[in-house]
Design a protein around this motif. Structure first.
Motif, PDB file in Angstrom:
ATOM      1  N   PHE A 154      -6.100   6.839  -3.784  1.00  0.00           N
ATOM      2  CA  PHE A 154      -4.784   6.353  -3.360  1.00  0.00           C
ATOM      3  C   PHE A 154      -4.710   4.860  -3.640  1.00  0.00           C
ATOM      4  CE2 PHE A 154      -1.778   5.122   0.224  1.00  0.00           C
ATOM      5  CZ  PHE A 154      -0.649   5.511  -0.481  1.00  0.00           C
ATOM      6  N   GLY A 155      -3.819   4.488  -4.543  1.00  0.00           N
ATOM      7  CA  GLY A 155      -3.689   3.081  -4.869  1.00  0.00           C
ATOM      8  C   GLY A 155      -2.333   2.751  -5.456  1.00  0.00           C
ATOM      9  N   TYR A 156      -1.799   1.621  -5.045  1.00  0.00           N
ATOM     10  CA  TYR A 156      -0.576   1.071  -5.611  1.00  0.00           C
ATOM     11  C   TYR A 156      -0.776  -0.425  -5.815  1.00  0.00           C
ATOM     12  CZ  TYR A 156       2.475   5.145  -5.007  1.00  0.00           C
ATOM     13  OH  TYR A 156       3.072   6.384  -5.111  1.00  0.00           O
ATOM     14  N   PRO A 157      -0.296  -0.971  -6.930  1.00  0.00           N
ATOM     15  CA  PRO A 157      -0.461  -2.409  -7.153  1.00  0.00           C
ATOM     16  C   PRO A 157       0.261  -3.232  -6.101  1.00  0.00           C
ATOM     17  CG  PRO A 157       1.012  -1.449  -8.797  1.00  0.00           C
ATOM     18  CD  PRO A 157       0.404  -0.312  -8.038  1.00  0.00           C
ATOM     19  N   GLN A 158      -0.419  -4.231  -5.587  1.00  0.00           N
ATOM     20  CA  GLN A 158       0.134  -5.169  -4.609  1.00  0.00           C
ATOM     21  C   GLN A 158       0.130  -6.575  -5.219  1.00  0.00           C
ATOM     22  OE1 GLN A 158       1.298  -3.959  -1.501  1.00  0.00           O
ATOM     23  NE2 GLN A 158       0.907  -2.029  -2.566  1.00  0.00           N
ATOM     24  N   LEU A 159       0.607  -6.656  -6.437  1.00  0.00           N
ATOM     25  CA  LEU A 159       0.549  -7.894  -7.213  1.00  0.00           C
ATOM     26  C   LEU A 159       1.913  -8.589  -7.238  1.00  0.00           C
ATOM     27  CD1 LEU A 159      -1.556  -6.437 -10.165  1.00  0.00           C
ATOM     28  CD2 LEU A 159      -2.385  -7.773  -8.219  1.00  0.00           C
ATOM     29  N   PHE A 161      -1.204 -11.392  -6.360  1.00  0.00           N
ATOM     30  CA  PHE A 161      -1.970 -11.720  -5.162  1.00  0.00           C
ATOM     31  C   PHE A 161      -1.316 -12.874  -4.411  1.00  0.00           C
ATOM     32  CE2 PHE A 161      -5.020 -14.815  -3.421  1.00  0.00           C
ATOM     33  CZ  PHE A 161      -5.514 -14.063  -2.359  1.00  0.00           C
ATOM     34  N   ASP A 162      -1.251 -12.721  -3.102  1.00  0.00           N
ATOM     35  CA  ASP A 162      -0.737 -13.778  -2.229  1.00  0.00           C
ATOM     36  C   ASP A 162      -1.480 -13.661  -0.912  1.00  0.00           C
ATOM     37  OD1 ASP A 162       0.596 -15.538  -0.581  1.00  0.00           O
ATOM     38  OD2 ASP A 162       2.605 -14.828  -1.082  1.00  0.00           O
ATOM     39  N   SER A 163      -2.277 -14.653  -0.591  1.00  0.00           N
ATOM     40  CA  SER A 163      -3.093 -14.598   0.622  1.00  0.00           C
ATOM     41  C   SER A 163      -2.245 -14.518   1.882  1.00  0.00           C
ATOM     42  CB  SER A 163      -4.028 -15.804   0.699  1.00  0.00           C
ATOM     43  OG  SER A 163      -3.279 -17.013   0.749  1.00  0.00           O
ATOM     44  N   LYS A 164      -0.941 -14.822   1.766  1.00  0.00           N
ATOM     45  CA  LYS A 164      -0.058 -14.765   2.931  1.00  0.00           C
ATOM     46  C   LYS A 164       0.526 -13.367   3.152  1.00  0.00           C
ATOM     47  CE  LYS A 164       1.252 -19.639   2.511  1.00  0.00           C
ATOM     48  NZ  LYS A 164       2.366 -20.604   2.295  1.00  0.00           N
ATOM     49  N   LYS A 165       0.390 -12.502   2.154  1.00  0.00           N
ATOM     50  CA  LYS A 165       0.834 -11.120   2.326  1.00  0.00           C
ATOM     51  C   LYS A 165      -0.032 -10.426   3.367  1.00  0.00           C
ATOM     52  CE  LYS A 165       2.634  -9.935  -2.290  1.00  0.00           C
ATOM     53  NZ  LYS A 165       2.393  -9.045  -3.459  1.00  0.00           N
ATOM     54  N   ARG A 166       0.588  -9.587   4.185  1.00  0.00           N
ATOM     55  CA  ARG A 166      -0.166  -8.884   5.220  1.00  0.00           C
ATOM     56  C   ARG A 166      -1.316  -8.089   4.624  1.00  0.00           C
ATOM     57  NH1 ARG A 166      -0.719  -3.935   6.774  1.00  0.00           N
ATOM     58  NH2 ARG A 166       0.936  -3.186   5.410  1.00  0.00           N
ATOM     59  N   VAL A 167      -1.100  -7.433   3.488  1.00  0.00           N
ATOM     60  CA  VAL A 167      -2.140  -6.551   2.948  1.00  0.00           C
ATOM     61  C   VAL A 167      -3.361  -7.320   2.467  1.00  0.00           C
ATOM     62  CG1 VAL A 167      -0.523  -4.716   2.341  1.00  0.00           C
ATOM     63  CG2 VAL A 167      -1.063  -6.497   0.648  1.00  0.00           C
ATOM     64  N   GLY A 209     -11.527 -13.099  -1.182  1.00  0.00           N
ATOM     65  CA  GLY A 209     -12.661 -12.287  -0.779  1.00  0.00           C
ATOM     66  C   GLY A 209     -12.326 -10.918  -0.235  1.00  0.00           C
ATOM     67  N   VAL A 210     -11.047 -10.640   0.009  1.00  0.00           N
ATOM     68  CA  VAL A 210     -10.638  -9.327   0.515  1.00  0.00           C
ATOM     69  C   VAL A 210     -10.777  -8.289  -0.594  1.00  0.00           C
ATOM     70  CG1 VAL A 210      -8.641  -7.984   1.289  1.00  0.00           C
ATOM     71  CG2 VAL A 210      -9.097 -10.220   2.288  1.00  0.00           C
ATOM     72  N   GLU A 211     -11.325  -7.131  -0.263  1.00  0.00           N
ATOM     73  CA  GLU A 211     -11.504  -6.090  -1.280  1.00  0.00           C
ATOM     74  C   GLU A 211     -10.140  -5.585  -1.764  1.00  0.00           C
ATOM     75  OE1 GLU A 211     -10.747  -3.570   2.273  1.00  0.00           O
ATOM     76  OE2 GLU A 211     -11.901  -5.413   1.933  1.00  0.00           O
ATOM     77  N   ASP A 212     -10.003  -5.472  -3.095  1.00  0.00           N
ATOM     78  CA  ASP A 212      -8.728  -5.005  -3.638  1.00  0.00           C
ATOM     79  C   ASP A 212      -8.881  -3.853  -4.619  1.00  0.00           C
ATOM     80  OD1 ASP A 212      -9.770  -6.353  -5.811  1.00  0.00           O
ATOM     81  OD2 ASP A 212      -8.063  -7.712  -6.073  1.00  0.00           O
ATOM     82  N   ASP A 213     -10.107  -3.333  -4.778  1.00  0.00           N
ATOM     83  CA  ASP A 213     -10.328  -2.184  -5.642  1.00  0.00           C
ATOM     84  C   ASP A 213     -11.685  -1.592  -5.306  1.00  0.00           C
ATOM     85  OD1 ASP A 213      -9.155  -0.985  -8.427  1.00  0.00           O
ATOM     86  OD2 ASP A 213     -11.348  -0.926  -8.438  1.00  0.00           O
ATOM     87  N   LEU A 214     -11.717  -0.310  -4.976  1.00  0.00           N
ATOM     88  CA  LEU A 214     -12.966   0.346  -4.577  1.00  0.00           C
ATOM     89  C   LEU A 214     -13.112   1.690  -5.267  1.00  0.00           C
ATOM     90  CD1 LEU A 214     -12.924  -0.158  -0.678  1.00  0.00           C
ATOM     91  CD2 LEU A 214     -14.259  -1.482  -2.336  1.00  0.00           C
ATOM     92  N   ALA A 215     -14.302   1.952  -5.764  1.00  0.00           N
ATOM     93  CA  ALA A 215     -14.693   3.282  -6.228  1.00  0.00           C
ATOM     94  C   ALA A 215     -15.872   3.714  -5.370  1.00  0.00           C
ATOM     95  CB  ALA A 215     -15.080   3.259  -7.701  1.00  0.00           C
ATOM     96  N   ARG A 232      -4.937  -3.147  -7.271  1.00  0.00           N
ATOM     97  CA  ARG A 232      -4.817  -3.689  -8.626  1.00  0.00           C
ATOM     98  C   ARG A 232      -3.979  -2.810  -9.541  1.00  0.00           C
ATOM     99  NH1 ARG A 232     -10.291  -6.770 -10.534  1.00  0.00           N
ATOM    100  NH2 ARG A 232     -10.670  -7.926  -8.609  1.00  0.00           N
ATOM    101  N   CYS A 233      -3.933  -1.510  -9.238  1.00  0.00           N
ATOM    102  CA  CYS A 233      -3.277  -0.588 -10.161  1.00  0.00           C
ATOM    103  C   CYS A 233      -2.802   0.659  -9.431  1.00  0.00           C
ATOM    104  CB  CYS A 233      -4.228  -0.199 -11.286  1.00  0.00           C
ATOM    105  SG  CYS A 233      -5.799   0.499 -10.697  1.00  0.00           S
TER     106      CYS A 233
END
Length: 324
Positions: A154-159, A161-167, A209-215, A232-233
């Motif tokens: 399950f993934g959707y791009p959240q681009l 990047f903005d450190s002020k975004k909640r995610v 440093g927040v994780e943004d892509d995991l396998a 990321r995608c």
């Protein structure tokens, strides 16, 4: 209880709006009030959804004697605090996923529910969707044989990047694991009902440093699950339950509208949910029915399920924390 179950909404964010729209088809229940930190936002939300009361701040909602159950849709890091307060005010609680951000918080919240005699359920709405329930029944009936593999992402791009975004905000428990990874982890638990014996993770991280892509690879005693999540995608967002004698495919499993059963290359069964809603009403109806029947908790998303999901996400976090 002779009157309908009265619901309160704690937050007026996007997911709460989806929940409120779907609530129109819930039977024997009514949304009685909504609360938000900003009173104008709460009032506008109440007008949009035909809700009788709007509160600025949460205290009025918590102390409203007409409210039976509170749905919590605040940021992840606030779930524990708000669910605990609701339980201690004698309200039943349906709390958005992830219900807490650590196993320790989950255990403590469940102890509060036991101490207060309150109803507590994590809003794992995917578990209630008819295609997912149908897939579970197919597995239980032995139609695909012993499970060998599970694949879910399950993934959707959240681009950008903005450190002020909640995610992305670490202070708000940001990161793709809790935001989106909870879905494939919960899906694997639903069908396996066991912890992996080994967890392997390949992680990528945002500039803060927040994780943004995991396998993720879960290795069980006699099966494996490959899970993914990403900011990321766009991932495929399907789930596959693969057995020795067949497999089940669930497109967009997190909001599933259909499920297909295959033997080799042939589709031998197919279920379609023709609902007109997003699907949040299934969990709302289940909680309503539980409360009307006087049940102490949910049989679909039980306390052990929520704790297992937290435990497995902690295992994933532990596996990638050295990569940060």
């Amino acid at each position: 209880m002779s009157r309908p179950i009265h619901w309160g909404l704690l937050s007026a964010g996007n997911i709460v709006g989806q929940f409120a729209r779907d609530f129109a088809v819930v039977e024997n229940a009514v949304i009685h009030a909504v609360a938000a930190r900003n009173g104008d936002i709460a009032s506008a939300f109440a007008r949009e959804h035909g809700i009788a009361k709007a509160y600025e701040g949460y205290e009025g909602l918590l102390t409203d004697p007409d409210i039976d159950v509170i749905y919590i849709g605040t940021p992840h890091n606030l779930h524990f605090e708000h669910a605990k307060a609701a339980l201690e005010h004698g309200k039943a609680v349906l709390c958005e996923k992830p219900m807490t951000v650590t196993p320790k918080e989950c255990e403590e919240l469940q102890r509060v529910a036991e101490r207060t005699g309150g109803y507590l359920m994590e809003a794992m709405w995917t578990y209630f969707l008819p295609p997912v329930q149908t897939a579970l029944r197919w597995v239980q009936e032995g139609r695909i044989g012993r499970i060998c593999q599970i694949k879910a992402d399950f993934g959707y791009p959240q681009l950008p990047f903005d450190s002020k975004k909640r995610v992305y905000d670490a202070k708000l428990a940001g990161g793709c694991l809790l935001e989106m990874g909870v879905y494939p982890v919960a899906l694997a638990w639903l069908f396996m009902k066991q912890d992996p014996t080994e967890v392997q993770v390949v992680s990528r991280h945002a500039p803060n440093g927040v994780e943004d892509d995991l396998a993720v690879l879960f290795n069980y005693a006699d099966a494996v699950a490959t899970l993914g999540t990403s900011f990321r995608c766009k991932l495929q967002n399907w789930a596959y339950i693969i057995g020795e004698e067949g497999y089940i495919a669930i497109p967009d499993f997190w909001r599933a509208r259909e499920a297909s059963l295959y033997v080799l290359d042939d589709r031998v069964d197919h279920f379609v949910d023709e609902r007109a809603t997003d699907g949040f009403h299934y969990e709302a109806q289940a909680v309503t029915n539980d409360l009307l029947a006087g049940r102490a908790g949910s049989s679909v998303v039980a306390a052990r399920d929520s704790l297992a999901i937290q435990r497995q996400m902690a295992m994933i976090r532990e596996a990638f924390c050295d990569d940060v």
